[in-house]
Design an enzyme around this catalytic site. Sequence first.
Site, PDB file in Angstrom:
ATOM      1  CD  GLU A   1      -2.403   1.206   2.828  1.00  0.00           C
ATOM      2  OE1 GLU A   1      -3.228   2.110   3.072  1.00  0.00           O
ATOM      3  OE2 GLU A   1      -2.115   0.308   3.650  1.00  0.00           O
ATOM      4  CG  PHE A   2       1.835   5.523  -2.181  1.00  0.00           C
ATOM      5  CD1 PHE A   2       3.211   5.673  -2.237  1.00  0.00           C
ATOM      6  CD2 PHE A   2       1.045   6.667  -2.091  1.00  0.00           C
ATOM      7  CE1 PHE A   2       3.791   6.933  -2.219  1.00  0.00           C
ATOM      8  CE2 PHE A   2       1.612   7.925  -2.075  1.00  0.00           C
ATOM      9  CZ  PHE A   2       2.994   8.062  -2.144  1.00  0.00           C
ATOM     10  CB  ILE A   3       0.851   5.430   3.588  1.00  0.00           C
ATOM     11  CG1 ILE A   3       0.183   4.070   3.857  1.00  0.00           C
ATOM     12  CG2 ILE A   3       0.353   6.469   4.588  1.00  0.00           C
ATOM     13  CD1 ILE A   3       0.477   3.498   5.223  1.00  0.00           C
TER      14      ILE A   3
ATOM     15  CG  ASP B   1      15.334  -1.269  12.476  1.00  0.00           C
ATOM     16  OD1 ASP B   1      16.030  -0.661  13.317  1.00  0.00           O
ATOM     17  OD2 ASP B   1      15.625  -1.301  11.265  1.00  0.00           O
TER      18      ASP B   1
END
Length: 356
Positions: free
Chosen positions: A142-144, A260
Amino acid sequence: MANVALLSASSSPSTSSSANASSLVPRCPPSRRSACTRRAASKLSIVAAMGDDPIKEWILTEGKATQITGISSIGGGCINSAQRYITDAGSFFVKTNRRIGPAMFEGEALGLKAMYDTKSIRVPLPYKVGSLPTGGSFIIMEFIQFGRSRGDQVTLSRNPFHSKKKSALGRKLAEMHKAAKSDKGYGFYVENTIGSTPQINTWTADWIEFYSKHRLGYQLELISQRFGDSAIYEKGQQLIKNMHPLFDGAVIEPCLLHGDLWSGNISSDANGDPVILDPACYYGHNEAEFGMSWCAGFGGEFYSSYFQVMPKQPGFEKRRDLYLLYHYLNHYNLFGSGYRSSAMSIIEDYLRMLKA
């Protein structure tokens, strides 16, 4: 195991052969031949666009796009390359690595999906992991759209805007830790990576045993092999044998960790809600999540909000540097001896504290 849809490279539909391409041309009655021909030409143009590119293939089939209108480069860090694919079905975020096989991205996808399923803090949903035909691998997710620059909500600014974001990050991270517990013990479903260092996630019933063997011990072994540093190895092993009292009185549960969490892996979306990405997930003691705090600048608002949801355990301050140590040792392995003194200082301070 966390279920990541379309994770396997073999799950992609194959449309690259000439037989598949010709089968897209429909048989039309004469009265509709012109319209059918246009539709067939459109489908054939999609097949041609795919070529031998599995990324475009997925986007133009499973991704429901019919046209890729642009590809822009996004900083992917020192390990991977990253691009935004802009299509008529929306944007997709793609990371590629030309040297490493799909196992690394499979581990990332499983971690992202596990965090996504907690419905607590926002993470990009992974869609597809696969191999590149010329070597290497990719992950599509998904592109946020980020609201501000990546990592801005954990800067040390006293602006109330940043304070609210740090507070929200602490609360939502605690909600994730509280929501996701493992009945298998400490570890994860697959081995993954911390940076480019392998991270061993063999399921282990006892936290101290897991952290000793698969976190501190593993990093110390790598340092000994790569640098021949027997001094830090021997003192580190001495700490491992004597660190049990640091956990006295603490209630430890296997919580899902990002693994991380530093400022480069934290952002906010267009609504200002926190987003975390690029994980090295495993189930561990929740306090281990703060091991990269020296690169995150969490601050008082973050911890205050976090501990309202996940109460602070006895001995938290005494254990804090123990969790920093894992990441300092990893940085020593990744980037060289510039991190040695920080790691050695922590080890020697603990040996004095524990009179070991």
